[in-house]
Design a protein around this motif. Structure first.
Motif, PDB file in Angstrom:
ATOM      1  N   ASN A  51      -9.651  -9.995  12.496  1.00 37.43           N
ATOM      2  CA  ASN A  51      -8.744  -9.771  11.548  1.00 37.43           C
ATOM      3  C   ASN A  51      -9.192  -9.984  10.185  1.00 37.43           C
ATOM      4  O   ASN A  51      -8.589  -9.295   9.084  1.00 37.43           O
ATOM      5  CB  ASN A  51      -7.881 -10.823  11.640  1.00 37.43           C
ATOM      6  CG  ASN A  51      -6.843 -10.820  13.130  1.00 37.43           C
ATOM      7  OD1 ASN A  51      -6.946  -9.353  13.536  1.00 37.43           O
ATOM      8  ND2 ASN A  51      -6.326 -11.362  13.928  1.00 37.43           N
ATOM      9  N   LEU A  56      -6.466  -8.518   7.459  1.00 36.94           N
ATOM     10  CA  LEU A  56      -5.241  -8.385   8.251  1.00 36.94           C
ATOM     11  C   LEU A  56      -4.883 -10.006   8.159  1.00 36.94           C
ATOM     12  O   LEU A  56      -3.648 -10.360   8.090  1.00 36.94           O
ATOM     13  CB  LEU A  56      -5.050  -8.193   9.592  1.00 36.94           C
ATOM     14  CG  LEU A  56      -5.068  -6.802  10.101  1.00 36.94           C
ATOM     15  CD1 LEU A  56      -5.170  -6.661  11.691  1.00 36.94           C
ATOM     16  CD2 LEU A  56      -4.160  -5.978   9.401  1.00 36.94           C
ATOM     17  N   ASP A  76      -3.363  -7.676  -2.388  1.00 39.26           N
ATOM     18  CA  ASP A  76      -2.932  -6.636  -1.238  1.00 39.26           C
ATOM     19  C   ASP A  76      -4.038  -5.987  -1.026  1.00 39.26           C
ATOM     20  O   ASP A  76      -4.880  -5.078  -1.806  1.00 39.26           O
ATOM     21  CB  ASP A  76      -1.726  -6.033  -1.823  1.00 39.26           C
ATOM     22  CG  ASP A  76      -1.062  -5.221  -0.622  1.00 39.26           C
ATOM     23  OD1 ASP A  76      -1.362  -5.352   0.584  1.00 39.26           O
ATOM     24  OD2 ASP A  76      -0.535  -4.143  -0.935  1.00 39.26           O
ATOM     25  N   SER A  78      -4.011  -3.493   1.302  1.00 42.86           N
ATOM     26  CA  SER A  78      -3.236  -2.146   2.083  1.00 42.86           C
ATOM     27  C   SER A  78      -4.405  -0.944   1.656  1.00 42.86           C
ATOM     28  O   SER A  78      -4.845  -0.189   2.621  1.00 42.86           O
ATOM     29  CB  SER A  78      -2.038  -1.956   1.534  1.00 42.86           C
ATOM     30  OG  SER A  78      -1.143  -3.078   1.745  1.00 42.86           O
ATOM     31  N   HIS A  79      -4.896  -0.727   0.560  1.00 43.20           N
ATOM     32  CA  HIS A  79      -5.559   0.424   0.162  1.00 43.20           C
ATOM     33  C   HIS A  79      -6.885   0.218   0.998  1.00 43.20           C
ATOM     34  O   HIS A  79      -7.440   1.348   1.414  1.00 43.20           O
ATOM     35  CB  HIS A  79      -5.886   0.469  -1.423  1.00 43.20           C
ATOM     36  CG  HIS A  79      -6.899   1.459  -1.879  1.00 43.20           C
ATOM     37  ND1 HIS A  79      -6.261   2.822  -1.761  1.00 43.20           N
ATOM     38  CD2 HIS A  79      -7.948   1.604  -2.222  1.00 43.20           C
ATOM     39  CE1 HIS A  79      -7.104   3.604  -2.199  1.00 43.20           C
ATOM     40  NE2 HIS A  79      -8.444   3.001  -2.317  1.00 43.20           N
ATOM     41  N   ARG A  81      -7.548  -1.222   3.600  1.00 34.81           N
ATOM     42  CA  ARG A  81      -7.392  -0.811   5.320  1.00 34.81           C
ATOM     43  C   ARG A  81      -7.159   0.676   5.351  1.00 34.81           C
ATOM     44  O   ARG A  81      -7.635   1.158   6.479  1.00 34.81           O
ATOM     45  CB  ARG A  81      -5.988  -1.635   5.725  1.00 34.81           C
ATOM     46  CG  ARG A  81      -6.548  -3.196   6.032  1.00 34.81           C
ATOM     47  CD  ARG A  81      -5.254  -4.027   6.813  1.00 34.81           C
ATOM     48  NE  ARG A  81      -4.107  -3.827   6.122  1.00 34.81           N
ATOM     49  CZ  ARG A  81      -3.585  -4.866   5.293  1.00 34.81           C
ATOM     50  NH1 ARG A  81      -4.354  -5.877   5.234  1.00 34.81           N
ATOM     51  NH2 ARG A  81      -2.340  -4.932   4.723  1.00 34.81           N
ATOM     52  N   SER A  82      -6.375   1.298   4.359  1.00 37.61           N
ATOM     53  CA  SER A  82      -6.180   2.684   4.696  1.00 37.61           C
ATOM     54  C   SER A  82      -7.225   3.363   4.583  1.00 37.61           C
ATOM     55  O   SER A  82      -7.560   4.668   5.359  1.00 37.61           O
ATOM     56  CB  SER A  82      -5.139   3.117   3.385  1.00 37.61           C
ATOM     57  OG  SER A  82      -4.723   4.330   3.558  1.00 37.61           O
ATOM     58  N   PHE A  87      -8.381   0.819  12.850  1.00 36.65           N
ATOM     59  CA  PHE A  87      -7.938  -0.352  14.018  1.00 36.65           C
ATOM     60  C   PHE A  87      -7.614   0.390  15.357  1.00 36.65           C
ATOM     61  O   PHE A  87      -6.788   1.297  15.382  1.00 36.65           O
ATOM     62  CB  PHE A  87      -6.848  -1.268  13.475  1.00 36.65           C
ATOM     63  CG  PHE A  87      -6.817  -2.409  12.730  1.00 36.65           C
ATOM     64  CD1 PHE A  87      -7.648  -3.686  12.994  1.00 36.65           C
ATOM     65  CD2 PHE A  87      -6.558  -2.181  11.320  1.00 36.65           C
ATOM     66  CE1 PHE A  87      -7.848  -4.563  12.308  1.00 36.65           C
ATOM     67  CE2 PHE A  87      -6.934  -3.151  10.569  1.00 36.65           C
ATOM     68  CZ  PHE A  87      -7.660  -4.219  10.817  1.00 36.65           C
ATOM     69  N   PRO A 107      -0.900   6.912   9.289  1.00 40.62           N
ATOM     70  CA  PRO A 107      -1.749   6.521   8.456  1.00 40.62           C
ATOM     71  C   PRO A 107      -1.802   7.278   6.972  1.00 40.62           C
ATOM     72  O   PRO A 107      -2.358   6.972   6.038  1.00 40.62           O
ATOM     73  CB  PRO A 107      -3.316   6.417   9.066  1.00 40.62           C
ATOM     74  CG  PRO A 107      -2.716   6.212  10.447  1.00 40.62           C
ATOM     75  CD  PRO A 107      -1.894   7.408  10.583  1.00 40.62           C
TER      76      PRO A 107
END
Lengths: 223, 398
Positions: A51, A56, A76, A78-79, A81-82, A87, A107
């Motif tokens: 994680n 995460l 954040d 998010s970018h 992870r994208s 995952f 995604p």
């Protein structure tokens, strides 16, 4: 020689207001394109580590740098992870009211990819995973192995540099599990993607280039 | 796949729950619209009924004691106005029509008539008992009766100098009916109609033509007051001010009690409608909140996955609000159709005999706007909750 894609130094993660130490001064370096397996008993901290690598969750102390991102920053991710992370979960976590193809497109929805390219890219990946006949079906109509392959397609669709798989064969029978592991190995070789796989089964861990054993939030063995 | 397609698919994944939420919102919107159509219709119908031909205000001589003009003014000393002034008032901008009225006070006792108007038992020649005469005799042209809120409910209006109409109260108290006669100042008049104004005091009188009363009271070319109807009721006060500033010897009275009462009554009805509407909005909003919270709760793991694959808090929030908004939009359209349908059925079945529903674009926009607002407000909290979900906890959710 490949560069490190992951560098972790003295990483500490605490839960329950500091009463539970999930990661205890953990240090780890992983090179780009490596296939790493992480083993350890339940509650050892292996999923917590995963994680942290996927942003995460955030560590309390230490440093963690993944694909050039400082994950100790308060922002954040998010970018990140994208773009960098794919995952794969023990349970496929597919959305039941979306078709197989639509699940794989999830995604890409907020990227700048056109609708047409989104469909094309999702279907190409599904084809490479022998799921071309299932594209318009709903997840409830698929077998466990097929669902997990759809989840793999979803993880790969944005061409991440790292795949984080948390016990991807844990909910499958051994034969189907072997098929999934075979798929992951092929992807690792073909895409030169860094594959980090959490498992508690030794024979699965042995397939990796390197196995890291985690106990009580620390790495006790790396071979 | 487009973002909006995902939102649409999410709305209908649990059809029973979404339908229930839509029914709740639709009932709210139908209530708001239906009540709106009826109250607007009621307001229009009442206003039309009250202001169809009635005057907006009356003009009297400034030196009169102020009781000679509008409805309710009886007796008292009065300064008369020349009829030429009536014509001048008619020329003032904004004035649609004018009517001169001559008022004459008479005593209650038929044997002791006043110096203005003498009266005798009307039916002495028909063998009827001695009568107590009405308190007021009005003179006005029959075409202007509507301006004074006079409605001939029985018989017809006067068309010659020896014909009069009698108020309902006077007719009852004096036991007079159409065809009977009354004697005023030694002149005998035939009753050709019975009138009503809706006010007992006004209905206790006799009305004849203006010229007849002028001759009878030696007031040729004079009137007690002038009734004025403006082209638009909203400019009544302004027009009255213009008259007062132009003619310093005149004063105006704009107290039209009927309209005031109607406005007051409509305000009460509108307040009640708003109260019911707010209750409907509240119930609809609660239904949306419960529906969306349940929906978010069921999809906790999915939201965790969305965050794991790179969705931001904002995208998750917009998705949930979008679902709530589209749900409310569909429900609002259904509610509008149901509201119009119910009102039309009631209207066609004659259950709303005196109310004609008034359709206005504003009302439809208001109903739709309230519906969408319900969707946004109802979706806000569940969306906020979903966006704040920690991915690791969401993925562990059973």
């Amino acid at each position: 020689m490949n560069k490190n894609i992951i560098e972790i130094k003295n990483l500490i993660k605490l839960y329950d207001d500091g009463n539970t130490i999930a990661l205890d001064n953990l240090n780890l370096e992983i090179k780009k394109g490596e296939f790493i397996s992480i083993i350890g008993p339940s509650g050892s901290g292996k999923s917590t580590l995963l994680n942290m690598l996927g942003a995460l969750d955030q560590a309390d102390e230490g440093s963690i740098n993944v694909a050039g991102y400082d994950l100790m920053e308060k922002k954040d991710f998010s970018h990140f992870r994208s773009k960098e992370i794919g995952f794969i979960f023990q349970l496929h976590n597919l959305i039941p009211n979306l078709t197989v193809s639509e699940n794989v497109q999830i995604p890409m929805i907020h990227t700048y990819i056109s609708d047409e390219d989104m469909v094309k890219r999702a279907n190409n990946i599904l084809e490479s995973l022998n799921l071309s006949s299932k594209i318009n079906q709903f997840p409830t109509k698929l077998s466990g192995g097929e669902r997990q392959r759809v989840a793999i397609a979803r993880a790969l669709v944005n061409h991440p540099s790292i795949i984080l798989a948390d016990e991807p064969t844990g909910a499958l029978d051994s034969k189907t599990g072997d098929v999934i592991l075979d798929v992951l190995k092929k992807i690792h070789k073909a895409e030169n993607v860094t594959l980090i796989l959490v498992t508690h089964e030794t024979y699965v861990a042995d397939m990796a280039d390197r196995t890291i054993e985690v106990r009580d939030g620390q790495i006790t063995n790396s071979k | 796949m487009k973002y909006r397609n995902l939102i649409l698919k999410n709305i209908f994944r649990n059809k029973a729950r979404s339908s229930l939420a839509m029914i709740g919102i639709a009932i709210g919107i139908a209530t708001i619209l239906g009540l709106g159509l009826l109250t607007d219709g009621l307001s229009t119908s009442t206003e039309q009924a009250l202001t169809a031909g009635a005057a907006d205000f009356s003009v009297v001589s400034a030196s009169s004691n102020g009781q000679g003009g509008g409805p309710g003014g009886f007796g008292g000393s009065q300064q008369l106005i020349n009829e030429t002034t009536v014509n001048k008032i008619a020329q003032i901008s904004g004035v649609e029509s004018v009517a001169g009225i001559l008022r004459s006070s008479i005593s209650d006792d038929s044997t002791n008539s006043t110096n203005n108007t003498d009266q005798q038992p009307s039916s002495s020649n028909s063998g009827q008992p001695s009568m107590t005469m009405p308190a007021t005799v009005l003179g006005m042209d029959s075409k202007n009766l509507e301006m004074y809120d006079v409605k001939v409910t029985n018989g017809s209006t006067y068309s010659s100098a020896n014909e009069v109409i009698i108020g309902k109260t006077a007719a009852e108290s004096q036991n007079k009916t159409i065809g009977d006669t009354v004697t005023i100042s030694n002149e005998t008049f035939k009753i050709v109609g019975i009138y009503e104004t809706g006010e007992t005091m006004q209905d206790n009188g006799i009305i004849m033509s203006l010229s007849t009363l002028q001759n009878l009271t030696n007031n040729t070319g004079k009137v007690s007051s002038v009734l004025v109807k403006t082209a638009d009721s909203s400019i009544a006060n302004k027009t009255a001010d213009t008259i007062e500033s132009t003619y310093s010897d005149l004063s105006t009275s704009t107290s039209l009690s009927g309209i005031d009462r109607m406005n007051s009554g409509m305000d009460i009805i509108k307040s009640a409608v708003w109260g019911i509407s707010i209750l409907a909005i509240f119930i609809g909003g609660i239904i949306v909140v419960i529906t969306m919270i349940k929906s978010v709760s069921e999809r906790t793991r999915e939201i965790g996955v969305l965050k794991a694959v790179g969705w931001t808090k904002k995208w998750v929030m917009v998705m949930i609000i979008g679902e709530s908004l589209i749900l409310a939009l569909i429900a609002s359209i259904v509610g509008i159709l149901v509201g119009v349908g119910v009102v039309e059925i009631l209207s066609l079945s004659n259950m709303l005999q005196f109310i004609q529903p008034t359709y206005s674009l504003t009302l439809f926009i208001k109903a739709l706007g309230i519906g969408l607002l319900m969707g946004v407000i109802g979706g806000l909290y569940p969306a906020y909750r979903a966006s704040r979900l920690a991915p690791t906890e969401a993925l562990r959710y059973e």
